[in-house]
Design an enzyme around this catalytic site. Structure first.
Site, short mmCIF file in Angstrom:
data_model
loop_
_atom_site.label_atom_id
_atom_site.label_comp_id
_atom_site.label_asym_id
_atom_site.label_seq_id
_atom_site.Cartn_x
_atom_site.Cartn_y
_atom_site.Cartn_z
N CYS A 1 -9.10 73.63 23.47
CA CYS A 1 -8.75 72.29 23.94
C CYS A 1 -9.27 72.12 25.36
O CYS A 1 -9.14 73.00 26.19
CB CYS A 1 -7.24 72.10 23.89
N CYS B 1 -19.43 76.34 15.52
CA CYS B 1 -18.38 77.33 15.74
C CYS B 1 -17.00 76.74 15.51
O CYS B 1 -16.68 75.66 15.98
CB CYS B 1 -18.49 77.86 17.17
N CYS C 1 -41.81 27.96 10.19
CA CYS C 1 -41.10 28.23 11.44
C CYS C 1 -41.14 29.72 11.78
O CYS C 1 -40.68 30.13 12.84
CB CYS C 1 -39.65 27.77 11.35
N CYS D 1 -3.71 72.28 29.05
CA CYS D 1 -3.42 72.87 27.74
C CYS D 1 -4.28 74.10 27.47
O CYS D 1 -3.76 75.21 27.39
CB CYS D 1 -3.63 71.82 26.65
N CYS E 1 0.85 -1.19 0.00
CA CYS E 1 0.00 0.00 0.00
C CYS E 1 0.88 1.24 0.00
O CYS E 1 1.80 1.35 0.81
CB CYS E 1 -0.92 -0.02 1.22
N CYS F 1 -35.65 36.56 1.79
CA CYS F 1 -35.59 36.67 0.34
C CYS F 1 -34.98 35.38 -0.20
O CYS F 1 -33.93 34.95 0.27
CB CYS F 1 -34.73 37.87 -0.05
ZN LIG Z 1 -32.72 39.40 -1.91
ZN LIG Z 2 -38.08 27.55 8.50
ZN LIG Z 3 -2.77 1.18 3.53
ZN LIG Z 4 -4.45 70.78 23.84
ZN LIG Z 5 -16.61 80.83 18.90
#
Ligand SMILES: [Zn+2]
Ligand SMILES: [Zn+2]
Ligand SMILES: [Zn+2]
Ligand SMILES: [Zn+2]
Ligand SMILES: [Zn+2]
Ligand SMILES: [Zn+2]
Ligand SMILES: [Zn+2]
Length: 472
Positions: free
Chosen positions: A282, A277, A219, A287, A110, A224
Protein backbone atom coordinates in the site's frame (compact mmCIF):
# COMPACT_ATOMS: atom_id res chain seq x y z
CA UNK A 1 14.00 2.39 -61.25
CA UNK A 2 14.06 1.70 -57.56
CA UNK A 3 13.88 -2.06 -57.24
CA UNK A 4 11.96 -1.84 -53.96
CA UNK A 5 8.82 -0.83 -55.77
CA UNK A 6 8.95 -3.13 -58.76
CA UNK A 7 6.83 -5.72 -56.99
CA UNK A 8 4.17 -3.18 -56.24
CA UNK A 9 4.08 -2.00 -59.81
CA UNK A 10 3.58 -5.46 -61.24
CA UNK A 11 0.73 -5.98 -58.89
CA UNK A 12 -0.99 -2.82 -60.05
CA UNK A 13 -0.55 -3.61 -63.71
CA UNK A 14 -2.21 -6.99 -63.33
CA UNK A 15 -5.27 -5.46 -61.75
CA UNK A 16 -5.46 -2.24 -63.67
CA UNK A 17 -8.42 -3.22 -65.83
CA UNK A 18 -10.50 -4.65 -63.02
CA UNK A 19 -10.00 -1.52 -60.98
CA UNK A 20 -11.09 0.88 -63.69
CA UNK A 21 -14.25 -1.16 -64.32
CA UNK A 22 -15.08 -0.96 -60.65
CA UNK A 23 -14.49 2.76 -60.53
CA UNK A 24 -17.07 3.24 -63.25
CA UNK A 25 -19.69 1.32 -61.33
CA UNK A 26 -19.06 3.40 -58.23
CA UNK A 27 -19.12 6.65 -60.19
CA UNK A 28 -22.51 5.81 -61.70
CA UNK A 29 -23.96 5.03 -58.31
CA UNK A 30 -22.88 8.38 -56.91
CA UNK A 31 -24.45 10.22 -59.85
CA UNK A 32 -27.78 8.57 -59.21
CA UNK A 33 -28.10 10.09 -55.76
CA UNK A 34 -29.47 13.60 -55.81
CA UNK A 35 -28.83 16.40 -53.34
CA UNK A 36 -31.81 18.66 -52.81
CA UNK A 37 -32.30 22.01 -51.13
CA UNK A 38 -35.32 22.80 -49.01
CA UNK A 39 -36.97 24.54 -51.96
CA UNK A 40 -36.38 21.60 -54.29
CA UNK A 41 -37.79 19.22 -51.69
CA UNK A 42 -40.92 21.33 -51.39
CA UNK A 43 -41.40 21.22 -55.17
CA UNK A 44 -40.90 17.43 -55.17
CA UNK A 45 -43.38 17.01 -52.32
CA UNK A 46 -46.02 19.17 -54.02
CA UNK A 47 -45.50 17.34 -57.31
CA UNK A 48 -46.16 13.99 -55.62
CA UNK A 49 -49.28 15.37 -53.92
CA UNK A 50 -50.57 16.72 -57.26
CA UNK A 51 -49.98 13.35 -58.93
CA UNK A 52 -51.98 11.58 -56.25
CA UNK A 53 -54.74 14.16 -56.36
CA UNK A 54 -55.08 13.73 -60.13
CA UNK A 55 -55.79 10.04 -59.59
CA UNK A 56 -57.81 10.00 -56.37
CA UNK A 57 -59.72 13.26 -56.94
CA UNK A 58 -59.72 14.29 -53.29
CA UNK A 59 -58.47 17.38 -51.46
CA UNK A 60 -54.70 17.93 -51.52
CA UNK A 61 -54.61 18.13 -47.73
CA UNK A 62 -56.08 14.63 -47.53
CA UNK A 63 -53.65 13.41 -50.20
CA UNK A 64 -50.76 14.67 -48.07
CA UNK A 65 -52.07 12.89 -44.96
CA UNK A 66 -52.45 9.66 -46.96
CA UNK A 67 -48.99 9.95 -48.52
CA UNK A 68 -47.51 10.58 -45.09
CA UNK A 69 -49.16 7.36 -43.86
CA UNK A 70 -47.80 5.43 -46.85
CA UNK A 71 -44.28 6.84 -46.48
CA UNK A 72 -44.68 8.68 -49.80
CA UNK A 73 -45.04 5.44 -51.74
CA UNK A 74 -47.72 6.36 -54.32
CA UNK A 75 -48.13 2.84 -55.70
CA UNK A 76 -48.69 1.32 -52.26
CA UNK A 77 -51.28 4.02 -51.55
CA UNK A 78 -53.12 3.45 -54.85
CA UNK A 79 -53.15 -0.32 -54.29
CA UNK A 80 -54.67 0.00 -50.82
CA UNK A 81 -57.05 2.76 -51.91
CA UNK A 82 -58.57 0.73 -54.73
CA UNK A 83 -58.45 -2.62 -52.95
CA UNK A 84 -60.19 -1.53 -49.79
CA UNK A 85 -63.75 -2.76 -49.34
CA UNK A 86 -64.81 -0.13 -46.85
CA UNK A 87 -63.57 3.34 -47.76
CA UNK A 88 -64.80 4.95 -44.54
CA UNK A 89 -62.92 2.36 -42.45
CA UNK A 90 -59.80 2.75 -44.58
CA UNK A 91 -59.81 6.52 -44.16
CA UNK A 92 -60.54 6.24 -40.46
CA UNK A 93 -57.42 4.08 -40.17
CA UNK A 94 -55.57 7.00 -41.74
CA UNK A 95 -57.10 9.45 -39.22
CA UNK A 96 -59.40 10.99 -41.84
CA UNK A 97 -63.19 11.50 -41.92
CA UNK A 98 -64.57 12.70 -45.22
CA UNK A 99 -67.69 14.82 -45.44
CA UNK A 100 -69.12 16.08 -48.68
CA UNK A 101 -70.53 19.36 -47.33
CA UNK A 102 -68.58 21.86 -45.28
CA UNK A 103 -69.15 21.96 -41.55
CA UNK A 104 -71.47 24.80 -40.59
CA UNK A 105 -70.65 27.09 -37.72
CA UNK A 106 -72.96 27.03 -34.70
CA UNK A 107 -73.47 29.51 -31.95
CA UNK A 108 -72.69 28.00 -28.57
CA UNK A 109 -70.40 27.80 -25.58
CA UNK A 110 -66.75 26.93 -26.36
CA UNK A 111 -65.69 23.89 -24.31
CA UNK A 112 -62.27 25.38 -23.75
CA UNK A 113 -62.68 29.07 -22.97
CA UNK A 114 -66.44 28.89 -22.15
CA UNK A 115 -67.16 32.01 -24.25
CA UNK A 116 -70.55 32.13 -25.90
CA UNK A 117 -69.63 32.66 -29.54
CA UNK A 118 -69.49 31.16 -33.05
CA UNK A 119 -68.04 27.67 -32.90
CA UNK A 120 -66.20 25.97 -35.76
CA UNK A 121 -65.16 22.37 -36.03
CA UNK A 122 -63.83 19.48 -38.05
CA UNK A 123 -65.56 16.59 -39.77
CA UNK A 124 -65.40 14.63 -36.49
CA UNK A 125 -67.93 17.11 -35.08
CA UNK A 126 -65.66 18.54 -32.37
CA UNK A 127 -66.24 22.26 -31.96
CA UNK A 128 -64.37 25.19 -30.44
CA UNK A 129 -64.18 28.93 -31.00
CA UNK A 130 -61.76 30.11 -33.68
CA UNK A 131 -59.58 31.82 -31.06
CA UNK A 132 -59.00 28.49 -29.28
CA UNK A 133 -58.38 26.63 -32.55
CA UNK A 134 -55.81 29.24 -33.53
CA UNK A 135 -54.00 29.07 -30.19
CA UNK A 136 -54.01 25.27 -30.24
CA UNK A 137 -52.68 24.89 -33.80
CA UNK A 138 -50.10 27.65 -33.37
CA UNK A 139 -48.70 25.90 -30.32
CA UNK A 140 -48.48 22.57 -32.18
CA UNK A 141 -46.56 24.23 -35.01
CA UNK A 142 -44.30 26.60 -33.09
CA UNK A 143 -43.51 24.54 -29.99
CA UNK A 144 -44.32 21.04 -31.22
CA UNK A 145 -42.76 21.49 -34.70
CA UNK A 146 -45.53 19.27 -36.01
CA UNK A 147 -46.76 18.85 -39.55
CA UNK A 148 -49.45 16.32 -38.63
CA UNK A 149 -51.81 17.94 -36.16
CA UNK A 150 -54.65 16.07 -34.48
CA UNK A 151 -58.06 17.45 -33.48
CA UNK A 152 -58.00 19.32 -30.18
CA UNK A 153 -60.57 17.03 -28.56
CA UNK A 154 -58.48 14.85 -26.27
CA UNK A 155 -59.80 11.48 -27.44
CA UNK A 156 -59.99 12.31 -31.15
CA UNK A 157 -57.08 11.46 -33.46
CA UNK A 158 -58.49 13.07 -36.61
CA UNK A 159 -55.77 14.91 -38.53
CA UNK A 160 -56.46 18.48 -39.57
CA UNK A 161 -56.16 19.07 -43.32
CA UNK A 162 -53.87 21.77 -44.69
CA UNK A 163 -56.86 23.60 -46.20
CA UNK A 164 -58.49 23.85 -42.77
CA UNK A 165 -55.29 25.04 -41.12
CA UNK A 166 -54.97 27.81 -43.69
CA UNK A 167 -58.47 29.07 -42.92
CA UNK A 168 -57.79 29.08 -39.17
CA UNK A 169 -54.30 30.63 -39.12
CA UNK A 170 -53.59 34.14 -40.34
CA UNK A 171 -50.05 34.76 -39.04
CA UNK A 172 -47.76 34.32 -42.06
CA UNK A 173 -44.76 33.44 -39.87
CA UNK A 174 -46.64 30.53 -38.34
CA UNK A 175 -47.83 29.43 -41.77
CA UNK A 176 -44.24 29.57 -43.04
CA UNK A 177 -43.14 27.43 -40.10
CA UNK A 178 -45.93 24.98 -40.95
CA UNK A 179 -44.72 24.75 -44.56
CA UNK A 180 -41.21 24.15 -43.24
CA UNK A 181 -42.32 21.30 -40.95
CA UNK A 182 -44.32 19.75 -43.80
CA UNK A 183 -41.13 19.46 -45.87
CA UNK A 184 -39.33 18.03 -42.85
CA UNK A 185 -42.14 15.51 -42.40
CA UNK A 186 -41.81 14.61 -46.08
CA UNK A 187 -38.09 13.90 -45.62
CA UNK A 188 -38.44 12.11 -42.29
CA UNK A 189 -41.11 9.67 -43.51
CA UNK A 190 -39.71 9.04 -46.98
CA UNK A 191 -37.27 6.11 -46.74
CA UNK A 192 -35.43 7.25 -49.88
CA UNK A 193 -34.63 10.75 -48.61
CA UNK A 194 -32.49 11.80 -45.66
CA UNK A 195 -31.17 15.08 -44.33
CA UNK A 196 -27.43 15.56 -44.59
CA UNK A 197 -25.98 15.57 -41.06
CA UNK A 198 -23.40 18.21 -42.06
CA UNK A 199 -23.44 21.34 -39.92
CA UNK A 200 -25.62 24.11 -41.41
CA UNK A 201 -25.96 22.09 -44.62
CA UNK A 202 -29.75 21.91 -44.93
CA UNK A 203 -29.61 19.67 -48.00
CA UNK A 204 -31.20 16.26 -48.21
CA UNK A 205 -30.03 13.36 -50.32
CA UNK A 206 -32.41 11.28 -52.40
CA UNK A 207 -31.23 7.75 -53.16
CA UNK A 208 -32.45 5.00 -55.45
CA UNK A 209 -31.64 2.19 -53.07
CA UNK A 210 -31.99 2.32 -49.30
CA UNK A 211 -28.99 0.01 -48.85
CA UNK A 212 -26.13 1.00 -46.62
CA UNK A 213 -23.95 3.24 -48.80
CA UNK A 214 -21.47 6.08 -48.67
CA UNK A 215 -23.02 9.52 -49.18
CA UNK A 216 -20.67 12.38 -50.00
CA UNK A 217 -22.44 15.71 -49.76
CA UNK A 218 -21.29 18.93 -51.42
CA UNK A 219 -20.81 20.38 -47.91
CA UNK A 220 -18.04 17.83 -47.30
CA UNK A 221 -20.02 15.49 -45.05
CA UNK A 222 -19.37 11.79 -45.66
CA UNK A 223 -21.80 9.44 -44.00
CA UNK A 224 -23.61 6.13 -44.17
CA UNK A 225 -27.11 6.53 -45.62
CA UNK A 226 -28.58 3.97 -43.24
CA UNK A 227 -27.17 4.87 -39.86
CA UNK A 228 -25.77 8.42 -40.27
CA UNK A 229 -22.43 7.33 -38.82
CA UNK A 230 -19.14 7.96 -40.61
CA UNK A 231 -18.83 5.62 -43.57
CA UNK A 232 -17.87 2.39 -41.84
CA UNK A 233 -17.13 -0.18 -44.54
CA UNK A 234 -16.49 -3.13 -44.06
CA UNK A 235 -18.53 -3.14 -40.84
CA UNK A 236 -22.31 -3.54 -41.02
CA UNK A 237 -24.53 -0.78 -39.62
CA UNK A 238 -25.66 -3.14 -36.87
CA UNK A 239 -22.15 -3.94 -35.62
CA UNK A 240 -21.09 -0.32 -36.00
CA UNK A 241 -23.99 0.68 -33.78
CA UNK A 242 -22.89 -1.80 -31.12
CA UNK A 243 -19.32 -0.58 -31.36
CA UNK A 244 -20.36 3.05 -30.84
CA UNK A 245 -22.43 2.07 -27.82
CA UNK A 246 -19.52 0.10 -26.45
CA UNK A 247 -17.06 2.95 -26.92
CA UNK A 248 -19.37 5.41 -25.23
CA UNK A 249 -20.34 3.22 -22.34
CA UNK A 250 -18.97 4.24 -19.01
CA UNK A 251 -19.19 0.69 -17.79
CA UNK A 252 -15.99 -0.03 -19.69
CA UNK A 253 -14.16 2.34 -17.39
CA UNK A 254 -15.87 0.70 -14.46
CA UNK A 255 -14.73 -2.71 -15.67
CA UNK A 256 -11.22 -1.39 -16.03
CA UNK A 257 -11.18 -0.10 -12.50
CA UNK A 258 -12.61 -3.38 -11.27
CA UNK A 259 -9.99 -5.44 -13.01
CA UNK A 260 -6.99 -3.24 -12.32
CA UNK A 261 -7.54 -1.80 -8.88
CA UNK A 262 -8.36 -3.13 -5.45
CA UNK A 263 -8.78 -1.65 -2.03
CA UNK A 264 -5.99 -2.05 0.49
CA UNK A 265 -7.42 -4.59 2.97
CA UNK A 266 -6.16 -2.48 5.85
CA UNK A 267 -6.78 1.20 5.04
CA UNK A 268 -9.16 0.80 2.04
CA UNK A 269 -7.26 3.16 -0.25
CA UNK A 270 -7.66 2.29 -3.94
CA UNK A 271 -4.51 0.67 -5.27
CA UNK A 272 -3.73 0.28 -8.96
CA UNK A 273 -1.84 -2.74 -10.19
CA UNK A 274 0.90 -1.67 -12.57
CA UNK A 275 3.07 -4.73 -13.09
CA UNK A 276 2.68 -8.45 -13.04
CA UNK A 277 3.94 -8.91 -9.51
CA UNK A 278 1.26 -9.88 -7.03
CA UNK A 279 3.19 -8.80 -3.98
CA UNK A 280 1.54 -5.48 -3.27
CA UNK A 281 2.49 -2.65 -0.94
CA UNK A 282 0.00 0.00 0.00
CA UNK A 283 1.38 3.41 -1.00
CA UNK A 284 -0.31 5.28 1.82
CA UNK A 285 2.54 6.31 4.11
CA UNK A 286 0.68 5.76 7.33
CA UNK A 287 -0.25 2.23 6.18
CA UNK A 288 2.45 0.58 4.01
CA UNK A 289 0.54 -2.67 4.35
CA UNK A 290 1.94 -5.53 2.28
CA UNK A 291 -0.45 -8.09 0.89
CA UNK A 292 -1.07 -10.64 -1.86
CA UNK A 293 -3.08 -9.28 -4.83
CA UNK A 294 -4.73 -12.63 -5.49
CA UNK A 295 -5.97 -13.65 -2.06
CA UNK A 296 -5.68 -10.26 -0.32
CA UNK A 297 -4.00 -11.92 2.68
CA UNK A 298 -1.02 -10.24 4.40
CA UNK A 299 2.21 -10.93 2.52
CA UNK A 300 4.08 -11.86 5.66
CA UNK A 301 3.71 -15.58 6.28
CA UNK A 302 2.10 -15.98 2.85
CA UNK A 303 3.36 -19.12 1.09
CA UNK A 304 0.71 -20.23 -1.39
CA UNK A 305 -2.73 -19.13 -2.46
CA UNK A 306 -3.57 -21.59 -5.21
CA UNK A 307 -5.94 -23.68 -3.10
CA UNK A 308 -9.16 -21.91 -3.94
CA UNK A 309 -10.09 -19.38 -6.60
CA UNK A 310 -12.79 -17.11 -5.37
CA UNK A 311 -15.76 -16.88 -7.74
CA UNK A 312 -15.48 -13.12 -7.70
CA UNK A 313 -11.84 -13.35 -8.59
CA UNK A 314 -12.72 -15.61 -11.53
CA UNK A 315 -15.25 -13.07 -12.79
CA UNK A 316 -12.76 -10.30 -12.36
CA UNK A 317 -10.22 -12.18 -14.45
CA UNK A 318 -12.75 -12.83 -17.24
CA UNK A 319 -13.78 -9.24 -17.29
CA UNK A 320 -10.15 -8.19 -17.44
CA UNK A 321 -9.43 -10.50 -20.34
CA UNK A 322 -12.44 -9.31 -22.25
CA UNK A 323 -11.46 -5.73 -21.48
CA UNK A 324 -7.91 -6.26 -22.64
CA UNK A 325 -9.18 -7.73 -25.87
CA UNK A 326 -11.45 -4.75 -26.38
CA UNK A 327 -8.64 -2.30 -25.62
CA UNK A 328 -6.37 -4.05 -28.12
CA UNK A 329 -8.82 -3.31 -30.94
CA UNK A 330 -9.95 0.03 -29.58
CA UNK A 331 -6.39 1.37 -29.37
CA UNK A 332 -5.72 0.46 -32.98
CA UNK A 333 -9.04 1.90 -34.09
CA UNK A 334 -8.29 5.15 -32.24
CA UNK A 335 -4.70 5.32 -33.51
CA UNK A 336 -5.86 5.22 -37.13
CA UNK A 337 -8.56 7.75 -36.34
CA UNK A 338 -5.96 10.08 -34.87
CA UNK A 339 -3.69 9.56 -37.86
CA UNK A 340 -6.61 10.39 -40.11
CA UNK A 341 -7.09 13.67 -38.26
CA UNK A 342 -3.37 14.48 -38.27
CA UNK A 343 -3.11 13.73 -41.97
CA UNK A 344 -5.75 16.36 -42.69
CA UNK A 345 -2.84 18.77 -42.25
CA UNK A 346 -1.11 17.02 -45.12
CA UNK A 347 -3.71 18.45 -47.47
CA UNK A 348 -2.35 21.94 -46.83
CA UNK A 349 1.25 20.86 -47.04
CA UNK A 350 0.61 19.08 -50.32
CA UNK A 351 -1.26 22.07 -51.76
CA UNK A 352 1.76 24.28 -51.04
CA UNK A 353 4.07 21.72 -52.58
CA UNK A 354 1.88 21.50 -55.68
CA UNK A 355 2.03 25.28 -56.08
CA UNK A 356 5.80 25.21 -55.76
CA UNK A 357 6.09 22.49 -58.35
CA UNK A 358 3.66 24.16 -60.71
CA UNK A 359 5.58 27.44 -60.49
CA UNK A 360 8.91 25.75 -61.06
CA UNK A 361 8.05 23.23 -63.74
CA UNK A 362 4.53 23.97 -65.05
CA UNK A 363 3.74 20.36 -64.21
CA UNK A 364 0.16 21.06 -63.12
CA UNK A 365 -1.29 17.77 -64.22
CA UNK A 366 1.44 15.56 -62.79
CA UNK A 367 1.28 17.44 -59.48
CA UNK A 368 -2.32 16.27 -59.06
CA UNK A 369 -1.03 12.85 -58.09
CA UNK A 370 0.06 14.27 -54.72
CA UNK A 371 -3.45 15.45 -53.95
CA UNK A 372 -4.89 12.12 -55.02
CA UNK A 373 -2.40 10.27 -52.83
CA UNK A 374 -3.57 12.21 -49.76
CA UNK A 375 -7.14 11.28 -50.61
CA UNK A 376 -6.19 7.61 -50.99
CA UNK A 377 -4.36 7.79 -47.67
CA UNK A 378 -7.37 9.13 -45.80
CA UNK A 379 -9.61 6.47 -47.34
CA UNK A 380 -7.16 3.82 -46.19
CA UNK A 381 -7.06 5.25 -42.68
CA UNK A 382 -10.82 5.07 -42.54
CA UNK A 383 -10.85 1.51 -43.82
CA UNK A 384 -8.16 0.59 -41.28
CA UNK A 385 -10.22 2.09 -38.45
CA UNK A 386 -13.30 0.06 -39.26
CA UNK A 387 -11.28 -3.04 -40.08
CA UNK A 388 -10.48 -3.19 -36.37
CA UNK A 389 -14.15 -2.96 -35.47
CA UNK A 390 -14.78 -5.77 -37.96
CA UNK A 391 -11.96 -7.84 -36.45
CA UNK A 392 -13.15 -7.20 -32.91
CA UNK A 393 -16.47 -8.93 -33.57
CA UNK A 394 -15.06 -11.57 -35.93
CA UNK A 395 -14.72 -15.18 -34.85
CA UNK A 396 -11.47 -16.90 -35.65
CA UNK A 397 -11.46 -19.26 -38.64
CA UNK A 398 -9.72 -19.62 -42.01
CA UNK A 399 -11.48 -16.62 -43.46
CA UNK A 400 -10.66 -14.43 -40.51
CA UNK A 401 -7.04 -15.47 -41.05
CA UNK A 402 -7.19 -14.23 -44.66
CA UNK A 403 -8.83 -11.05 -43.45
CA UNK A 404 -6.07 -10.46 -40.92
CA UNK A 405 -3.43 -11.02 -43.59
CA UNK A 406 -5.15 -8.47 -45.84
CA UNK A 407 -5.41 -6.11 -42.90
CA UNK A 408 -1.73 -6.52 -42.11
CA UNK A 409 -0.77 -5.80 -45.75
CA UNK A 410 -3.01 -2.76 -45.94
CA UNK A 411 -1.70 -1.43 -42.65
CA UNK A 412 1.93 -1.74 -43.77
CA UNK A 413 1.17 -0.16 -47.14
CA UNK A 414 -0.76 2.67 -45.49
CA UNK A 415 2.09 3.47 -43.12
CA UNK A 416 4.46 3.41 -46.09
CA UNK A 417 2.41 5.92 -48.02
CA UNK A 418 1.97 8.10 -44.96
CA UNK A 419 5.70 8.18 -44.37
CA UNK A 420 6.36 8.99 -48.00
CA UNK A 421 3.95 11.93 -47.97
CA UNK A 422 5.20 13.27 -44.66
CA UNK A 423 8.92 12.88 -45.09
CA UNK A 424 9.95 12.29 -48.69
CA UNK A 425 7.78 15.00 -50.15
CA UNK A 426 10.71 17.42 -50.03
CA UNK A 427 12.44 15.35 -52.69
CA UNK A 428 13.69 17.81 -55.29
CA UNK A 429 13.66 15.44 -58.23
CA UNK A 430 9.99 15.93 -59.06
CA UNK A 431 9.66 13.22 -61.66
CA UNK A 432 11.14 10.74 -59.20
CA UNK A 433 8.75 11.97 -56.50
CA UNK A 434 5.71 11.66 -58.77
CA UNK A 435 6.68 8.16 -59.78
CA UNK A 436 7.13 7.10 -56.16
CA UNK A 437 3.86 8.65 -55.02
CA UNK A 438 1.91 7.20 -57.93
CA UNK A 439 3.31 3.71 -57.44
CA UNK A 440 2.72 3.69 -53.71
CA UNK A 441 -0.75 5.15 -53.77
CA UNK A 442 -1.85 2.78 -56.52
CA UNK A 443 -0.53 -0.13 -54.55
CA UNK A 444 -2.14 0.91 -51.29
CA UNK A 445 -5.45 1.59 -53.05
CA UNK A 446 -5.29 -1.89 -54.56
CA UNK A 447 -4.63 -3.40 -51.11
CA UNK A 448 -7.66 -1.57 -49.77
CA UNK A 449 -9.84 -2.95 -52.52
CA UNK A 450 -8.56 -6.47 -51.92
CA UNK A 451 -9.53 -6.24 -48.25
CA UNK A 452 -12.95 -4.73 -48.93
CA UNK A 453 -13.77 -7.14 -51.74
CA UNK A 454 -12.94 -10.08 -49.52
CA UNK A 455 -15.31 -8.65 -46.92
CA UNK A 456 -18.06 -8.21 -49.52
CA UNK A 457 -17.47 -11.76 -50.75
CA UNK A 458 -17.90 -12.98 -47.19
CA UNK A 459 -21.19 -11.12 -46.81
CA UNK A 460 -22.42 -12.49 -50.16
CA UNK A 461 -21.42 -16.06 -49.36
CA UNK A 462 -22.34 -15.70 -45.72
CA UNK A 463 -19.05 -16.97 -44.36
CA UNK A 464 -18.37 -14.30 -41.73
CA UNK A 465 -19.18 -15.36 -38.21
CA UNK A 466 -19.54 -12.49 -35.79
CA UNK A 467 -19.85 -12.77 -32.06
CA UNK A 468 -21.32 -9.95 -30.12
CA UNK A 469 -22.36 -11.59 -26.87
CA UNK A 470 -19.11 -13.30 -25.85
CA UNK A 471 -17.06 -10.14 -25.65
CA UNK A 472 -19.45 -8.03 -23.66
ZN1 LIG B 1 -24.34 2.48 -41.54
ZN1 LIG C 1 -24.34 18.35 -46.60
ZN1 LIG D 1 -62.69 29.07 -27.08
ZN1 LIG E 1 -3.23 0.62 3.15
ZN1 LIG F 1 7.14 -8.81 -5.61
ZN1 LIG G 1 -62.23 15.59 -33.32
ZN1 LIG H 1 -2.18 -15.01 -2.05
Amino acid sequence: MDSDYSGDEEYVEENDEDLSDEDQVVAMKVEDNKFMTHGELEIEMKKTIAEVQAVLQIKKGICRILLHKFKWNKEALFDKFYDCLDMTEFLKGCQIIRKSEDEESHKGECDICVDLTDLVGLSCGHLACSKCWKAYITEKIVDGRQSEIECLASKCDLLIEDEKIKTILSDSLVLDAYDYHKVNGFVMTNPFIKWCPGKNCGRAVKVFSTDSQLIECECGARFCFCCYENWHEPVTCELQKQWVIRCKSDSETANWIMAHTKECPKCHTTIEKNGGCNHMSCQTRSCMHEFCWLCMKPWRGHTACNSYVDKNEQQRTNSRQSLERYLFYYNRYRTHEQSLQLEMKLKKKVAIKMDQIANATKAYVEGKCLEQAVEVLSQCRQTMMYSYVFAFYLQKDNNSQIFEDNQKDLEAATENLSELLEKDIDEDDYSKLFKLVQDKSRYVDARRKVLLEHCIEGYDKNFWKFTTAAFR
